[in-house]
Structures are given as structure tokens and as C-alpha cells.
Design a protein around this motif. Structure first.
Motif, PDB file in Angstrom:
ATOM      1  N   LYS A 108      10.115  11.697 -11.925  1.00 54.47           N
ATOM      2  CA  LYS A 108      10.283  10.590 -12.863  1.00 54.47           C
ATOM      3  C   LYS A 108      11.140   9.450 -12.302  1.00 54.47           C
ATOM      4  O   LYS A 108      10.780   8.280 -12.407  1.00 54.47           O
ATOM      5  N   LEU A 109      12.271   9.770 -11.695  1.00 50.02           N
ATOM      6  CA  LEU A 109      13.170   8.737 -11.176  1.00 50.02           C
ATOM      7  C   LEU A 109      12.500   7.927 -10.066  1.00 50.02           C
ATOM      8  O   LEU A 109      12.569   6.700 -10.061  1.00 50.02           O
ATOM      9  N   ARG A 110      11.845   8.612  -9.138  1.00 50.00           N
ATOM     10  CA  ARG A 110      11.144   7.926  -8.039  1.00 50.00           C
ATOM     11  C   ARG A 110      10.032   7.036  -8.600  1.00 50.00           C
ATOM     12  O   ARG A 110       9.865   5.890  -8.192  1.00 50.00           O
ATOM     13  N   LYS A 111       9.283   7.560  -9.543  1.00 47.25           N
ATOM     14  CA  LYS A 111       8.190   6.795 -10.153  1.00 47.25           C
ATOM     15  C   LYS A 111       8.738   5.533 -10.823  1.00 47.25           C
ATOM     16  O   LYS A 111       8.210   4.434 -10.625  1.00 47.25           O
ATOM     17  N   ASN A 112       9.805   5.684 -11.602  1.00 50.05           N
ATOM     18  CA  ASN A 112      10.388   4.535 -12.296  1.00 50.05           C
ATOM     19  C   ASN A 112      10.936   3.494 -11.325  1.00 50.05           C
ATOM     20  O   ASN A 112      10.798   2.290 -11.550  1.00 50.05           O
ATOM     21  N   THR A 113      11.552   3.964 -10.248  1.00 52.60           N
ATOM     22  CA  THR A 113      12.123   3.043  -9.259  1.00 52.60           C
ATOM     23  C   THR A 113      11.023   2.259  -8.551  1.00 52.60           C
ATOM     24  O   THR A 113      11.120   1.041  -8.383  1.00 52.60           O
ATOM     25  N   ILE A 114       9.969   2.953  -8.148  1.00 52.38           N
ATOM     26  CA  ILE A 114       8.856   2.276  -7.465  1.00 52.38           C
ATOM     27  C   ILE A 114       8.158   1.321  -8.420  1.00 52.38           C
ATOM     28  O   ILE A 114       7.778   0.212  -8.030  1.00 52.38           O
ATOM     29  N   THR A 115       8.007   1.719  -9.671  1.00 51.54           N
ATOM     30  CA  THR A 115       7.393   0.842 -10.670  1.00 51.54           C
ATOM     31  C   THR A 115       8.219  -0.430 -10.827  1.00 51.54           C
ATOM     32  O   THR A 115       7.662  -1.533 -10.943  1.00 51.54           O
ATOM     33  N   LEU A 116       9.532  -0.292 -10.811  1.00 49.41           N
ATOM     34  CA  LEU A 116      10.425  -1.439 -10.920  1.00 49.41           C
ATOM     35  C   LEU A 116      10.210  -2.406  -9.740  1.00 49.41           C
ATOM     36  O   LEU A 116      10.114  -3.622  -9.934  1.00 49.41           O
ATOM     37  N   VAL A 122       0.840  -1.197   0.000  1.00 49.03           N
ATOM     38  CA  VAL A 122       0.000   0.000   0.000  1.00 49.03           C
ATOM     39  C   VAL A 122       0.878   1.251   0.000  1.00 49.03           C
ATOM     40  O   VAL A 122       0.612   2.207  -0.733  1.00 49.03           O
ATOM     41  N   LYS A 123       1.941   1.224   0.806  1.00 50.40           N
ATOM     42  CA  LYS A 123       2.857   2.370   0.863  1.00 50.40           C
ATOM     43  C   LYS A 123       3.499   2.610  -0.505  1.00 50.40           C
ATOM     44  O   LYS A 123       3.605   3.757  -0.954  1.00 50.40           O
ATOM     45  N   LEU A 124       3.913   1.534  -1.166  1.00 51.84           N
ATOM     46  CA  LEU A 124       4.507   1.668  -2.499  1.00 51.84           C
ATOM     47  C   LEU A 124       3.511   2.281  -3.480  1.00 51.84           C
ATOM     48  O   LEU A 124       3.865   3.157  -4.269  1.00 51.84           O
ATOM     49  N   MET A 125       2.249   1.831  -3.412  1.00 45.91           N
ATOM     50  CA  MET A 125       1.236   2.366  -4.322  1.00 45.91           C
ATOM     51  C   MET A 125       0.996   3.846  -4.049  1.00 45.91           C
ATOM     52  O   MET A 125       0.896   4.653  -4.980  1.00 45.91           O
ATOM     53  N   ASP A 126       0.895   4.199  -2.764  1.00 45.63           N
ATOM     54  CA  ASP A 126       0.699   5.610  -2.402  1.00 45.63           C
ATOM     55  C   ASP A 126       1.875   6.470  -2.874  1.00 45.63           C
ATOM     56  O   ASP A 126       1.680   7.562  -3.407  1.00 45.63           O
ATOM     57  N   ASP A 127       3.086   5.967  -2.663  1.00 41.65           N
ATOM     58  CA  ASP A 127       4.275   6.708  -3.091  1.00 41.65           C
ATOM     59  C   ASP A 127       4.341   6.833  -4.606  1.00 41.65           C
ATOM     60  O   ASP A 127       4.788   7.849  -5.133  1.00 41.65           O
ATOM     61  N   GLU A 150      18.661   5.973  -7.180  1.00 44.97           N
ATOM     62  CA  GLU A 150      17.706   4.866  -7.101  1.00 44.97           C
ATOM     63  C   GLU A 150      17.921   4.069  -5.818  1.00 44.97           C
ATOM     64  O   GLU A 150      16.955   3.666  -5.155  1.00 44.97           O
ATOM     65  N   ILE A 151      19.182   3.831  -5.452  1.00 46.52           N
ATOM     66  CA  ILE A 151      19.488   3.101  -4.222  1.00 46.52           C
ATOM     67  C   ILE A 151      18.942   3.865  -3.014  1.00 46.52           C
ATOM     68  O   ILE A 151      18.359   3.271  -2.101  1.00 46.52           O
ATOM     69  N   ASN A 152      19.120   5.194  -3.009  1.00 50.97           N
ATOM     70  CA  ASN A 152      18.598   6.002  -1.898  1.00 50.97           C
ATOM     71  C   ASN A 152      17.089   5.866  -1.781  1.00 50.97           C
ATOM     72  O   ASN A 152      16.548   5.795  -0.672  1.00 50.97           O
ATOM     73  N   ILE A 153      16.398   5.824  -2.907  1.00 52.56           N
ATOM     74  CA  ILE A 153      14.942   5.654  -2.888  1.00 52.56           C
ATOM     75  C   ILE A 153      14.594   4.285  -2.313  1.00 52.56           C
ATOM     76  O   ILE A 153      13.723   4.166  -1.445  1.00 52.56           O
ATOM     77  N   LEU A 154      15.282   3.250  -2.780  1.00 53.74           N
ATOM     78  CA  LEU A 154      15.017   1.887  -2.295  1.00 53.74           C
ATOM     79  C   LEU A 154      15.307   1.753  -0.804  1.00 53.74           C
ATOM     80  O   LEU A 154      14.561   1.087  -0.073  1.00 53.74           O
ATOM     81  N   THR A 185       1.932   9.581  -5.549  1.00 54.77           N
ATOM     82  CA  THR A 185       2.503  10.877  -5.170  1.00 54.77           C
ATOM     83  C   THR A 185       3.602  11.294  -6.148  1.00 54.77           C
ATOM     84  O   THR A 185       3.657  12.448  -6.575  1.00 54.77           O
ATOM     85  N   SER A 186       4.470  10.348  -6.485  1.00 53.33           N
ATOM     86  CA  SER A 186       5.573  10.683  -7.401  1.00 53.33           C
ATOM     87  C   SER A 186       5.038  11.032  -8.792  1.00 53.33           C
ATOM     88  O   SER A 186       5.607  11.886  -9.476  1.00 53.33           O
ATOM     89  N   MET A 187       3.949  10.413  -9.199  1.00 52.08           N
ATOM     90  CA  MET A 187       3.353  10.754 -10.493  1.00 52.08           C
ATOM     91  C   MET A 187       2.750  12.154 -10.452  1.00 52.08           C
ATOM     92  O   MET A 187       2.903  12.935 -11.395  1.00 52.08           O
TER      93      MET A 187
END
Length: 148
Positions: free
Chosen positions: A20-28, A5-10, A82-86, A13-15
Motif C-alpha cells: 500500500k505505501l509503495r503504491k500510494n507513493t508512486i501514485t503521488l 514506464v518504470k514507475l508504471m511497472d512498479d 516514502e523518502i526511501n521509496i522515492l 507490481t506494488s498493487m
């Protein structure tokens, strides 16, 4: 709140914020989770999701080494972001001192005294530190104490 749920919410929010980078990382991450769920026909819990994120971090760290060899500083920078986001989804990481205490305790409990006992040590330590430290660091610390 579950990690899914947190990933979906994030992601939402990023969208909205056009990150873009946060969105792509979470999508991955989400696609890796979905792939595992489809392959194994199960619903993943937070612990399994943390395993996936940890693996992603490890892969990205390996990629950084390759990018540095190829003088691709642009990709190094992007991968570090990307690592920082993860890392934001993983539990707080253990310090090297805390990790040394855990490894020392495992060596004492397993009565390990040579490199042949590395499997016993790793088997004891890894479940305790799941998602909070890198296995290669644990290995390095264990080797340091086994050589003494």
C-alpha cells in the motif's frame, strides 16, 4: 526504459503485491508528473521527472521536521519510508566529500571570495549535481569555504 514506464511497472507490481505505501507513493509521483504535463502541455522527459521526484523528497524531509515538532512519530516513520521509496528513483547521491570537491572547484572557477558571490557558486554547482544532492547541503558547504 524511461522513468515513466518504470514507475508504471512498479505501480502494477506494488498493487499485485499489496504494498500500500509503495503504491500510494508512486501514485503521488505519477499524479505530480501528470499535473505538470497538463499544466504546461508538454511531455516530460526523465530529467524533468527527476526534478519532480527531488522536490517530493525535499517536501517530505521538511514534513518530517514538522512531524517531529508535533510528536507524530507514526507520521515520521511513514514519511521516512516514502523518502526511501522515492530515493530509489533518483541517481546515486553524492557523498559530502564529493560535494565539497565540486563546491571548491566552483569557488575557484568563479573566483568567489565573499557571501555576495553565493549566487555564482550555486549557479555553477546546481546543474552539475541535479538530483544527486540537496541544495541546502551545497549552501552549507559553500558558506563553510567562504568564511575561511
Amino acid at each position: 526504459m524511461s522513468l515513466k514506464v518504470k514507475l508504471m511497472d512498479d505501480l502494477k507490481t506494488s498493487m499485485r503485491n499489496k504494498e500500500k505505501l509503495r503504491k500510494n507513493t508512486i501514485t503521488l509521483i505519477r499524479s505530480a508528473i501528470k499535473q505538470k504535463e497538463v499544466d504546461e502541455r508538454i511531455e516530460l522527459n526523465d530529467e524533468a521527472i527527476l526534478d519532480i521526484i527531488s522536490k517530493q523528497v525535499k517536501q517530505k524531509k521538511d514534513s518530517i521536521n514538522e512531524f517531529k515538532k508535533g510528536n507524530r512519530d507514526d507520521l515520521v516513520s511513514q514519511t521516512e519510508q516514502e523518502i526511501n521509496i522515492l530515493m530509489g528513483y533518483l541517481p546515486p547521491q553524492l557523498s559530502e566529500e564529493e560535494l565539497e570537491l565540486i563546491v571548491k572547484q566552483a569557488i575557484e572557477e568563479t573566483e568567489a571570495n565573499s557571501m555576495k558571490d553565493m549566487g555564482k557558486i550555486m549557479g555553477k554547482v546546481m546543474p552539475q549535481i541535479k538530483g544527486r544532492a540537496d541544495g541546502s547541503l551545497v549552501n552549507k558547504i559553500a558558506i563553510k569555504y567562504l568564511k575561511k
